[in-house]
Design an enzyme around this catalytic site. Structure first.
Site, PDB file in Angstrom:
ATOM      1  N   ASP A 376       0.795  -1.224   0.000  1.00 42.95           N
ATOM      2  CA  ASP A 376       0.000   0.000   0.000  1.00 42.95           C
ATOM      3  C   ASP A 376       0.829   1.276   0.000  1.00 42.95           C
ATOM      4  O   ASP A 376       0.326   2.334  -0.369  1.00 42.95           O
ATOM      5  CB  ASP A 376      -0.957  -0.011   1.191  1.00 42.95           C
ATOM      6  CG  ASP A 376      -2.097  -1.007   0.995  1.00 42.95           C
ATOM      7  OD1 ASP A 376      -2.473  -1.247  -0.167  1.00 42.95           O
ATOM      8  OD2 ASP A 376      -2.595  -1.557   1.994  1.00 42.95           O
ATOM      9  N   TYR A 461     -10.175  -1.043   1.582  1.00 38.66           N
ATOM     10  CA  TYR A 461      -9.937  -1.138   3.026  1.00 38.66           C
ATOM     11  C   TYR A 461      -9.679   0.227   3.648  1.00 38.66           C
ATOM     12  O   TYR A 461      -9.123   1.123   3.016  1.00 38.66           O
ATOM     13  CB  TYR A 461      -8.757  -2.063   3.324  1.00 38.66           C
ATOM     14  CG  TYR A 461      -9.197  -3.447   3.729  1.00 38.66           C
ATOM     15  CD1 TYR A 461      -9.788  -3.680   4.965  1.00 38.66           C
ATOM     16  CD2 TYR A 461      -9.068  -4.526   2.864  1.00 38.66           C
ATOM     17  CE1 TYR A 461     -10.222  -4.942   5.334  1.00 38.66           C
ATOM     18  CE2 TYR A 461      -9.498  -5.798   3.213  1.00 38.66           C
ATOM     19  CZ  TYR A 461     -10.078  -5.994   4.458  1.00 38.66           C
ATOM     20  OH  TYR A 461     -10.516  -7.234   4.822  1.00 38.66           O
ATOM     21  N   ASP A 519      12.907   3.546  16.270  1.00 37.20           N
ATOM     22  CA  ASP A 519      14.278   3.911  16.627  1.00 37.20           C
ATOM     23  C   ASP A 519      14.273   4.363  18.083  1.00 37.20           C
ATOM     24  O   ASP A 519      14.088   5.543  18.392  1.00 37.20           O
ATOM     25  CB  ASP A 519      14.787   5.012  15.694  1.00 37.20           C
ATOM     26  CG  ASP A 519      16.230   5.415  15.985  1.00 37.20           C
ATOM     27  OD1 ASP A 519      16.832   4.851  16.924  1.00 37.20           O
ATOM     28  OD2 ASP A 519      16.743   6.296  15.280  1.00 37.20           O
ATOM     29  N   GLU A 562      23.087  -9.248  15.212  1.00 38.23           N
ATOM     30  CA  GLU A 562      21.816  -9.028  14.537  1.00 38.23           C
ATOM     31  C   GLU A 562      21.094 -10.335  14.221  1.00 38.23           C
ATOM     32  O   GLU A 562      19.862 -10.409  14.324  1.00 38.23           O
ATOM     33  CB  GLU A 562      22.036  -8.240  13.244  1.00 38.23           C
ATOM     34  CG  GLU A 562      22.366  -6.776  13.459  1.00 38.23           C
ATOM     35  CD  GLU A 562      22.611  -6.036  12.168  1.00 38.23           C
ATOM     36  OE1 GLU A 562      22.505  -4.802  12.163  1.00 38.23           O
ATOM     37  OE2 GLU A 562      22.924  -6.692  11.139  1.00 38.23           O
TER      38      GLU A 562
END
Length: 753
Positions: A376, A461, A519, A562
């Site tokens: 989207d 939607y 963040d 990570e």
């Protein structure tokens, strides 16, 4: 009556009046109940939050004029541009680098230059391409620089550009011409000559890089209701990849389970009697499936929320303050709402909290449905956040804010009242206790929160985006889905892919996956990631050694890389996961904020799918990476039309770098699987269709910060609980007389369509 008696009665009356006045003064030492009080203001240099402010309409216009005069090529307004033209696709704020912003906000450095990011589609060039320019300084631009290669590692191919409104118009004209080649079939199947049929695009557009081949699904159009529930069984495949519209062509036709080479072939099969036709009548507006018109006259009004002494929050430019909270807000035309510099009690908790993408992936036994994977952001989550309806979408007395955008035109557009801000009483205690032993008292606090809301209508939607700020220091992020389901024509084994919801309508199974960037800067930029969970240990009972006891113990772990911090979707992850600071609280625990995800997502695309890398953020319910300026977003608007060679692949962000005492970002996926059912008609309801996450303080404070709330309530058995001075709840009866004078209802949301 004697004079003496009169004087005595008069004296008694005066004494009574004096006594009543004294009682009232002692019981209610509060300001005039209906007096509007200014909200508390937090100390901060005025205008600092403007470093994050969305562009004004005038700044957008200045950028357009600059580009028109300094690029050396003709630019056609995108609303009229053909694929073979050059045009401006969009203009938005270029958010400054974090290091520059923090030097300005925290270190007394210079204000970063205000700049715009302009996206241009260059179709009239030997090598058509998409180019991105940073333009500045605003409000009077004097320079531009091409940042395309810097951002994406190379030029962006032209075929990746989003489809414009003009392109859809030209596609629809082609489809109408093709439909005229099957007049008898259309009359039989749909009581139509084609003009009362509308098309719905699908995406992506093909099977390999460079394709621009799209299935369009046809529906009966009924004014005043959603056409999405009225498929006629006809779908067409259009190749619109050529720069010259005259070379576009219809490649294939699908009807009721069969494929045809053209509309002429479809007509011939029908005329020959070799085609099974489902004869549909043109739906009538008063009986169409999915009508939202009320079926009963209005009843008495429901509860109304209002602030007896005016709003307790403050909105100034792009900055909001509320009971210790402060933040800057904005709207990206593509990715939607974004918040910056979220602070509580003056301490920054989150540097950036922004929506990244919304994926809707469908199933069906029709080609349009089975091939649909809407991203989207490429359509415009922020751009299609229209005016909110006062009193329904948000409380009547909320603060409503306009948002400006420039996309597919050279003229800025305004979505009036498209973002709302309000304080919400959830009718639930945030905390409470009734003491029935030793001493008798009650203490509690209402769960009130500041809410920032916008709603995006993306074709069928409607997504309700909420950001909530609580007195406990918690941030809540939530999305609800409502609006119309998308549907396919019911045929064959359609119920393998959804539920039948109408005579010829299949509600097709699909999933909604939403991605956010968080963040966090918890007590500074340098954080680590810690998990905590429970395990059982079997130990000898210390006071009865012949027995054992199952004792829960807390297992703590610091994640260092990570790869360890990438948690696959729908796989259990540690129940407590926190961004931790190197600094302890009073009790010697690291000051932390916990991430708590509420989601029931569907299954992610198989990793061997040719387009999976374009949505590889969806592999993870949570992934924590080192923050990098060159990794600002998890996806790109160009991924929709070339998912096979994604411009941004989130999977590349995760490369096992160290995440101990680093500036970290949490990337969060939430979502749900939706199998449409009868109760989704006319619209999907928000009940049970809300997902999101919390950012909750975890040893960040020395105690619950809400103890300092002026809304706290405490009274004991020894007090007069009806005294307003002792119990604020006793003041509510008089506050109820302060119902505000509501402004007349107005709605202008249809004006910009």
């Amino acid at each position: 009556m004697s004079l003496k008696t009169v004087l005595i009665l008069l004296g008694l009356a005066l004494a009574t009046i004096f006594a009543l006045v004294c009682v009232l003064l002692t019981r209610e030492r509060t300001p005039s109940t209906c007096q509007h009080l200014p909200p508390e203001q937090e100390e901060m240099e005025d205008g600092q939050s403007l470093v994050f402010a969305d562009l004004t309409a005038e700044e957008m216009s200045q950028v357009v004029r600059y580009l028109q005069g300094h690029l050396g090529v003709p630019l056609v307004d995108a609303s009229r541009a053909k694929p073979s033209d050059n045009c401006i696709g969009s203009v938005d704020l270029q958010v400054p680098a974090k290091a520059e912003v923090l030097r300005f906000l925290d270190g007394g450095g210079a204000r970063p230059p205000r700049e715009a990011l302009a996206v241009l589609y260059f179709g009239k060039q030997p090598e058509p391409n998409i180019t991105e320019y940073v333009v500045g300084p605003l409000p009077r631009p004097a320079y531009h620089r091409d940042v395309t290669v810097q951002k994406y590692g190379g030029k962006v191919p032209y075929h990746r550009r989003p489809v414009t409104g003009r392109e859809y118009t030209d596609v629809n004209a082609l489809i109408q011409r093709e439909l005229k080649k099957a007049p008898r079939f259309l009359r039989a199947c749909c009581e139509s000559d084609g003009t009362n049929l509308v098309t719905l695009t699908t995406a992506p557009r093909g099977f390999k890089s460079g394709d621009r081949v799209t299935w369009f699904v046809l529906f009966h159009n009924v004014p005043g209701t959603g056409y999405y529930l009225s498929p006629v069984g006809l779908e067409v495949l259009v190749d619109h990849g050529d720069l010259h519209v005259s070379r576009w062509q219809l490649l294939k036709v699908f009807y009721n389970g069969r494929y045809f080479a053209s509309t002429e072939d479809l007509e011939q099969e029908f005329v020959a009697g070799a085609l099974e036709v489902v004869r549909l009548k043109q739906p009538q507006a008063d009986a169409v499936l999915g009508s939202m018109k009320p079926r009963r006259p209005p009843g008495p009004p429901g509860p109304l929320q209002f602030e007896p002494q005016g709003p307790r929050y403050s909105v100034r430019n792009n900055r909001i303050t509320f009971q210790g909270w402060s933040l800057a807000f904005g709207m990206n035309p593509n990715t939607g709402p974004r918040l910056f510099d979220i602070r509580y009690r003056g301490e920054r908790i989150v540097y950036e909290l922004s929506l990244q993408e919304a994926l809707a992936l469908y199933s069906s036994n029709c080609p349009g449905g089975m091939s649909t994977r809407y991203l989207d952001g490429s359509f415009g989550i922020g751009r299609f956040a229209y005016e909110l309806v006062r009193g329904l979408d948000c409380p009547y007395t909320a603060t409503y804010v306009d948002r400006h955008y420039l996309a597919e035109t050279d003229t800025p557009k305004t979505n009036q009242n498209s973002l709302c801000i309000f304080e919400h009483d959830s009718a639930l205690p945030l905390r409470r206790h009734f003491s029935d032993s030793q001493s008798f008292y009650y203490g509690g606090l209402r769960k009130n929160a500041l809410v920032i809301r916008t709603i995006s209508t993306l074709i069928n939607y409607d997504y309700i985006w909420d950001f909530m700020f609580h007195a406990s220091g918690a941030v809540e992020v939530r999305v609800h889905a409502t609006g119309y389901i998308s549907s396919s024509f019911f045929h064959g084994r359609g119920t393998d892919y959804g539920n039948r919801v109408g005579p010829h309508t299949l509600g097709t199974m699909h999933l909604h996956h939403i991605h956010y960037k968080v963040d966090l800067d918890v007590d500074g930029q340098l954080n680590s990631l810690e998990t905590q969970d429970m395990e059982y240990e079997f130990v000898k009972d210390p006071w009865s050694t012949q027995n054992t006891i199952e004792r829960p113990y807390l297992r703590r772990e610091r994640l260092e890389k990570e790869d360890e911090a990438a948690f696959p979707l729908n796989v259990p992850m540690p129940r407590y996961l926190s961004f931790v600071s190197p600094n302890p609280n009073k009790w010697e625990h690291p000051r932390s904020y916990r991430i708590q995800i509420i989601s029931f997502a569907g299954e992610h695309l198989p990793t061997n799918s040719s387009m999976e890398r374009s949505v590889s953020w969806g592999r993870y319910q949570l992934a924590v990476t080192r923050r990098k300026e060159e990794e600002p977003t998890s996806t790109s608007i160009y991924n929709q039309n070339d998912p096979w060679t994604p411009t941004v692949a989130f999977a590349d962000f995760i490369n096992n770098e160290t995440i101990t005492n680093e500036d970290l970002v949490a990337w969060i996926t939430v979502g749900f699987l939706h199998v449409p059912h009868a109760e989704d008609i006319p619209n999907t309801v928000t009940v049970g269709n809300g997902v999101g996450f919390f950012l909750r303080p975890y040893n960040y404070f020395n105690e619950d910060p809400s103890v300092d709330s002026p809304d706290s309530v405490y009274f004991s058995s020894a007090q007069d609980v009806g005294a307003c001075g002792a119990n604020p709840l006793a003041c509510l009866s008089s506050a109820a007389t302060c119902a505000p004078h509501l402004p007349p209802f107005h709605f202008g949301g249809f004006l910009n369509l």
